[in-house]
Design a protein around this motif. Structure first.
Motif, PDB file in Angstrom:
ATOM      1  N   VAL A   1       0.833  -1.216   0.000  1.00  0.00           N
ATOM      2  CA  VAL A   1       0.000   0.000   0.000  1.00  0.00           C
ATOM      3  C   VAL A   1       0.862   1.258   0.000  1.00  0.00           C
ATOM      4  CG1 VAL A   1      -2.011  -1.076   1.072  1.00  0.00           C
ATOM      5  CG2 VAL A   1      -0.177  -0.175   2.521  1.00  0.00           C
ATOM      6  N   SER A   2       2.074   1.163  -0.551  1.00  0.00           N
ATOM      7  CA  SER A   2       2.960   2.327  -0.578  1.00  0.00           C
ATOM      8  C   SER A   2       4.022   2.131  -1.653  1.00  0.00           C
ATOM      9  CB  SER A   2       3.631   2.510   0.788  1.00  0.00           C
ATOM     10  OG  SER A   2       4.546   1.451   1.034  1.00  0.00           O
ATOM     11  N   ARG A   3       4.882   3.144  -1.759  1.00  0.00           N
ATOM     12  CA  ARG A   3       6.106   3.015  -2.560  1.00  0.00           C
ATOM     13  C   ARG A   3       7.227   2.781  -1.563  1.00  0.00           C
ATOM     14  NH1 ARG A   3       3.028   7.083  -5.279  1.00  0.00           N
ATOM     15  NH2 ARG A   3       2.594   6.423  -7.437  1.00  0.00           N
ATOM     16  N   PHE A   4       7.750   1.579  -1.538  1.00  0.00           N
ATOM     17  CA  PHE A   4       8.621   1.107  -0.472  1.00  0.00           C
ATOM     18  C   PHE A   4      10.043   0.891  -0.983  1.00  0.00           C
ATOM     19  CE2 PHE A   4      10.563  -2.269   2.065  1.00  0.00           C
ATOM     20  CZ  PHE A   4      10.334  -1.829   3.361  1.00  0.00           C
ATOM     21  N   THR A   5      11.026   1.336  -0.192  1.00  0.00           N
ATOM     22  CA  THR A   5      12.441   1.131  -0.529  1.00  0.00           C
ATOM     23  C   THR A   5      13.177   0.616   0.701  1.00  0.00           C
ATOM     24  OG1 THR A   5      12.391   2.937  -2.122  1.00  0.00           O
ATOM     25  CG2 THR A   5      14.551   2.185  -1.384  1.00  0.00           C
ATOM     26  N   LEU A   6      13.999  -0.399   0.485  1.00  0.00           N
ATOM     27  CA  LEU A   6      14.816  -0.987   1.550  1.00  0.00           C
ATOM     28  C   LEU A   6      16.276  -0.899   1.137  1.00  0.00           C
ATOM     29  CD1 LEU A   6      15.174  -2.835   4.123  1.00  0.00           C
ATOM     30  CD2 LEU A   6      14.910  -4.774   2.579  1.00  0.00           C
ATOM     31  N   HIS A   7      17.097  -0.280   1.985  1.00  0.00           N
ATOM     32  CA  HIS A   7      18.538  -0.164   1.732  1.00  0.00           C
ATOM     33  C   HIS A   7      19.251  -0.753   2.940  1.00  0.00           C
ATOM     34  CE1 HIS A   7      22.278   2.589   0.998  1.00  0.00           C
ATOM     35  NE2 HIS A   7      22.547   1.294   0.838  1.00  0.00           N
ATOM     36  N   THR A   8      20.020  -1.825   2.731  1.00  0.00           N
ATOM     37  CA  THR A   8      20.624  -2.524   3.858  1.00  0.00           C
ATOM     38  C   THR A   8      21.953  -3.142   3.453  1.00  0.00           C
ATOM     39  OG1 THR A   8      20.199  -4.201   5.571  1.00  0.00           O
ATOM     40  CG2 THR A   8      19.462  -4.714   3.331  1.00  0.00           C
ATOM     41  N   ALA A   9      22.708  -3.540   4.444  1.00  0.00           N
ATOM     42  CA  ALA A   9      23.990  -4.231   4.203  1.00  0.00           C
ATOM     43  C   ALA A   9      24.380  -4.970   5.474  1.00  0.00           C
ATOM     44  CB  ALA A   9      25.084  -3.241   3.809  1.00  0.00           C
ATOM     45  N   GLU A  10      25.065  -6.079   5.310  1.00  0.00           N
ATOM     46  CA  GLU A  10      25.589  -6.812   6.459  1.00  0.00           C
ATOM     47  C   GLU A  10      26.849  -6.126   6.971  1.00  0.00           C
ATOM     48  OE1 GLU A  10      24.476 -11.425   6.043  1.00  0.00           O
ATOM     49  OE2 GLU A  10      25.806 -10.702   4.468  1.00  0.00           O
ATOM     50  N   PRO A  11      27.226  -6.371   8.223  1.00  0.00           N
ATOM     51  CA  PRO A  11      28.437  -5.746   8.759  1.00  0.00           C
ATOM     52  C   PRO A  11      29.671  -6.084   7.908  1.00  0.00           C
ATOM     53  CG  PRO A  11      27.160  -6.766  10.510  1.00  0.00           C
ATOM     54  CD  PRO A  11      26.528  -7.189   9.228  1.00  0.00           C
ATOM     55  N   GLU A  12      30.460  -5.052   7.643  1.00  0.00           N
ATOM     56  CA  GLU A  12      31.717  -5.178   6.911  1.00  0.00           C
ATOM     57  C   GLU A  12      31.527  -5.637   5.467  1.00  0.00           C
ATOM     58  OE1 GLU A  12      34.376  -7.589   9.133  1.00  0.00           O
ATOM     59  OE2 GLU A  12      34.282  -6.313  10.931  1.00  0.00           O
ATOM     60  N   ALA A  13      30.285  -5.581   4.961  1.00  0.00           N
ATOM     61  CA  ALA A  13      30.062  -5.955   3.559  1.00  0.00           C
ATOM     62  C   ALA A  13      30.628  -4.872   2.648  1.00  0.00           C
ATOM     63  CB  ALA A  13      28.571  -6.146   3.292  1.00  0.00           C
ATOM     64  N   GLU A  14      31.143  -5.273   1.497  1.00  0.00           N
ATOM     65  CA  GLU A  14      31.715  -4.323   0.548  1.00  0.00           C
ATOM     66  C   GLU A  14      30.653  -3.683  -0.334  1.00  0.00           C
ATOM     67  OE1 GLU A  14      34.741  -6.236  -1.677  1.00  0.00           O
ATOM     68  OE2 GLU A  14      36.061  -6.574   0.062  1.00  0.00           O
ATOM     69  N   VAL A  15      29.481  -4.279  -0.394  1.00  0.00           N
ATOM     70  CA  VAL A  15      28.396  -3.727  -1.201  1.00  0.00           C
ATOM     71  C   VAL A  15      27.082  -3.996  -0.483  1.00  0.00           C
ATOM     72  CG1 VAL A  15      28.111  -5.858  -2.544  1.00  0.00           C
ATOM     73  CG2 VAL A  15      27.345  -3.686  -3.511  1.00  0.00           C
ATOM     74  N   GLY A  16      26.163  -3.036  -0.575  1.00  0.00           N
ATOM     75  CA  GLY A  16      24.863  -3.191   0.043  1.00  0.00           C
ATOM     76  C   GLY A  16      23.799  -3.568  -0.976  1.00  0.00           C
ATOM     77  N   THR A  17      22.551  -3.586  -0.519  1.00  0.00           N
ATOM     78  CA  THR A  17      21.425  -3.967  -1.372  1.00  0.00           C
ATOM     79  C   THR A  17      20.317  -2.932  -1.239  1.00  0.00           C
ATOM     80  OG1 THR A  17      21.923  -6.318  -1.077  1.00  0.00           O
ATOM     81  CG2 THR A  17      19.702  -5.746  -1.852  1.00  0.00           C
ATOM     82  N   ARG A  18      19.735  -2.574  -2.388  1.00  0.00           N
ATOM     83  CA  ARG A  18      18.558  -1.713  -2.379  1.00  0.00           C
ATOM     84  C   ARG A  18      17.424  -2.443  -3.095  1.00  0.00           C
ATOM     85  NH1 ARG A  18      20.485   2.489  -4.535  1.00  0.00           N
ATOM     86  NH2 ARG A  18      20.777   3.793  -2.678  1.00  0.00           N
TER      87      ARG A  18
END
Length: 602
Positions: A106-123
């Motif tokens: 029911v929205s426009r949803f964005t998730l930006h996260t990364a594991e500790p010490e990860a070299e790249v995150g995820t959106r």
């Protein structure tokens, strides 16, 4: 032809969102709880448009890898449960795996996260529950979840949302509930770039979190509660009976650090206070009930706001015992002072003990209070004022007022009193006509007179001249925001304040009678009493603010009245209007005729 068909997954998610996502506050609650389950030490919430336009929740938790970031948006995908039996040992806030997919639907949803010490995150981006888009993103600490245009694709539900200010209050309350349960976590909430609620971590002293969340004026009234039984622990803080509220919104109960609204718990708390609070007033309580996970069912309400105890009677009895034990100790009066200690506290202890003893003894022996003499028994020269009606089988409470004298005293009543002394460091004992014993509360008397003075200033539109009185005051964020929006009302009240940077204010002038008041306490109390934005700042809209001013003006002088000032005050009371309500309206605490005194002396 078949009449029944399985709903599409996207429609199922939108219907399920109705159970989980009622309003922006529901979204904030679910996202913040996810942050806590992720081990966050700091949680930040940024809002726009009351939360309907934009909600951003960021944390410093352990974050997620790409696979988990995608799975968390699938319905019933969760890291909190593996088997049905795990429901009996839940320690996390969430466990159903419904919140994130329901919010994304029911929205426009964005998730930006990364594991500790990860070299790249995820959106991960989702719009209306469809079109999942996954991409690489810069690494970061923890997770940021952004919800925009809430209910944009469900207009039937959007039209039921309240004004932005109303939704914002619900969001603030949702965060406060979580913040009270987790003093070890720092919280920062802002709206439109302005701070709304800020509280650093304070695990060593939870009362600091209570004061930050519910108002600094409650801090000196807080006292700890503790009750431990087999498999059950009750801890927290309660406010003394001197600090009360008009509703039960100040009762916060947590089961295993999850906020719940349980009628049985609230009822037990109210029963514990029933001997100490006047009718119509409610206590402020922050109570934590910790039980074994298998002894409570948390899966009985869509928003997890209700629980079911295996031994509800045992829990309610323990809560009642904890409240009663603390109140009977009367910690707000302090320990009984030694020889030469504070006689006011000693007198209060003694008065409470005598009252409880006499009330129980009288009810046990006669079942009803002793009869008062009737008007027919009195001499013609003695005018008896009947006492307030007392329920059958219950003795009059200590300090019960005479409503007639506190609503419409006879002409010249107060000027005819002859002051004789002070009782307990507070009450004025006077002799009335015909030898009547009259006990007055000078604070309530001064408050009544000052209220009339402030009403007169408001009606005449007089502004006090600039004075040498001036100070700078640092206020909590909600109080500062309220004062910024209420400067016009404050000016009408004769209070000149100017922003002094951040949440500081320069107090430059106050009406006569308020020069000795505590400036910080006065401004913070006024911030809660000012009329809401858009309300005409007239005598009706400013009534509560006038009552606050009168109460603070009385605090500065009621305990140091000279004989001349007391006699002048009694004369002013005869000219005062007793119809407007005061915060402390009981001026005449006791009036006892001579006949009653003689009867008791036999």
């Amino acid at each position: 032809m078949a009449r029944i068909a399985r709903l599409r997954d996207d429609l199922i998610n939108k219907i399920a969102a109705g159970e989980v996502v009622e309003r922006p506050a529901s979204v904030v609650k679910e996202l913040v709880e996810n942050s806590l389950d992720a081990g966050a030490h700091t949680v930040q919430v940024a809002l726009e448009g009351g939360g309907l336009q934009r909600i951003v929740v960021s944390d410093d938790g352990h974050g997620m890898g790409r696979e988990d970031a995608v799975l968390c948006l699938e319905r019933h995908a969760t890291s909190k449960l593996r088997e049905l039996d795990d429901l009996e040992n839940l320690v996390s806030k969430g466990f159903r795996g419904e919140a994130l997919p329901a919010i994304a639907a029911v929205s426009r949803f964005t998730l930006h996260t990364a594991e500790p010490e990860a070299e790249v995150g995820t959106r991960v981006t989702v719009e209306g529950g469809a079109g999942l888009h996954v991409e690489e993103a810069p690494p970061r600490v923890g997770t940021v979840m952004t919800v925009e245009d809430l209910f944009y694709n469900t207009p039937a539900r959007l039209k039921f949302m309240r004004r932005g200010e109303t939704e914002l209050k619900h969001v603030e309350e949702a965060v406060i509930r979580i913040a009270l349960a987790h003093p070890e976590v720092s919280f920062l909430v802002e709206h439109g770039g302005l701070p709304l609620f800020t509280s650093p971590a304070c695990p060593e002293d939870p009362t600091e979190r209570i004061a930050a969340a519910l108002g600094t004026d409650v801090h000196p009234h807080l006292f700890s509660v503790e009750e431990r039984r087999l498999g059950l622990s009750i801890t927290g803080h309660i406010a003394s009976p001197e600090y009360t509220l008009p509703t039960a919104r100040g009762i916060y109960t947590f089961v295993n650090h999850r906020y719940v609204r349980d009628r049985g718990l609230i009822g037990a708390i109210q029963r514990g206070y029933q001997e100490y609070l006047p009718s119509g007033r409610q206590p402020l309580v922050v109570l934590f009930i910790d039980v074994e996970p298998h002894a409570v069912d948390v899966n009985v309400h869509p928003q997890k706001m209700e629980v079911r105890f295996a031994d509800s009677r045992g829990v309610y009895d323990a809560v009642l015992a904890a409240i009663v034990r603390t109140l009977r100790a009367a910690p707000w009066l302090g320990p009984t002072p030694p020889e030469g200690g504070d006689p006011r506290r000693q007198a209060a202890h003694y008065a409470q003990a005598v009252e409880r003893f006499l009330t129980r003894a009288q009810e046990a022996t006669w079942g009803a209070p002793l009869p008062l003499p009737s008007a027919a028994d009195a001499p013609a020269s003695l005018s008896l004022v009947p006492a307030a009606p007392v329920p059958m089988g219950r003795a009059p409470a200590f300090g019960q007022a005479l409503p007639q004298l506190n609503e419409a005293p006879p002409p010249g009543y107060f000027a005819a009193l002859r002051p004789m002394g002070v009782l307990g460091g507070r009450f004025q004992v006077c002799e009335g006509p015909g030898g009547t014993l009259v006990v007055l509360d000078p604070h309530a008397a001064l408050e009544r007179v000052r209220l009339m003075d402030f009403h007169r200033l408001l009606e005449e539109g007089k502004t006090p001249p600039p004075s040498l009185f001036g100070t700078t005051v640092e206020l909590p964020v909600p109080a500062a925001r309220a004062l910024m929006g209420g400067r016009e009302s404050l000016a009408l009240l004769g209070i000149d304040v100017e922003p002094f940077g951040g949440t500081s204010f320069a107090l430059k002038a106050v009406p006569p009678g308020l020069e000795g008041a505590d400036p910080r306490a006065l401004l913070e109390a006024l911030s809660h009493a000012l009329p809401p934005a858009g309300t005409p700042p007239d005598a009706v809209g400013l009534a509560e603010a006038l009552r606050v001013m009168a109460c603070h003006a009385a605090q500065t002088a009621s305990d140091k009245l000279t004989d001349a000032q007391l006699r002048a005050l009694l004369g002013e009371l005869d000219a005062a209007d007793f119809h407007p309500t005061c915060r402390h309206g009981t001026v005449v605490v006791l009036e006892m005729p001579l006949l009653e005194l003689e009867r008791r002396a036999r």
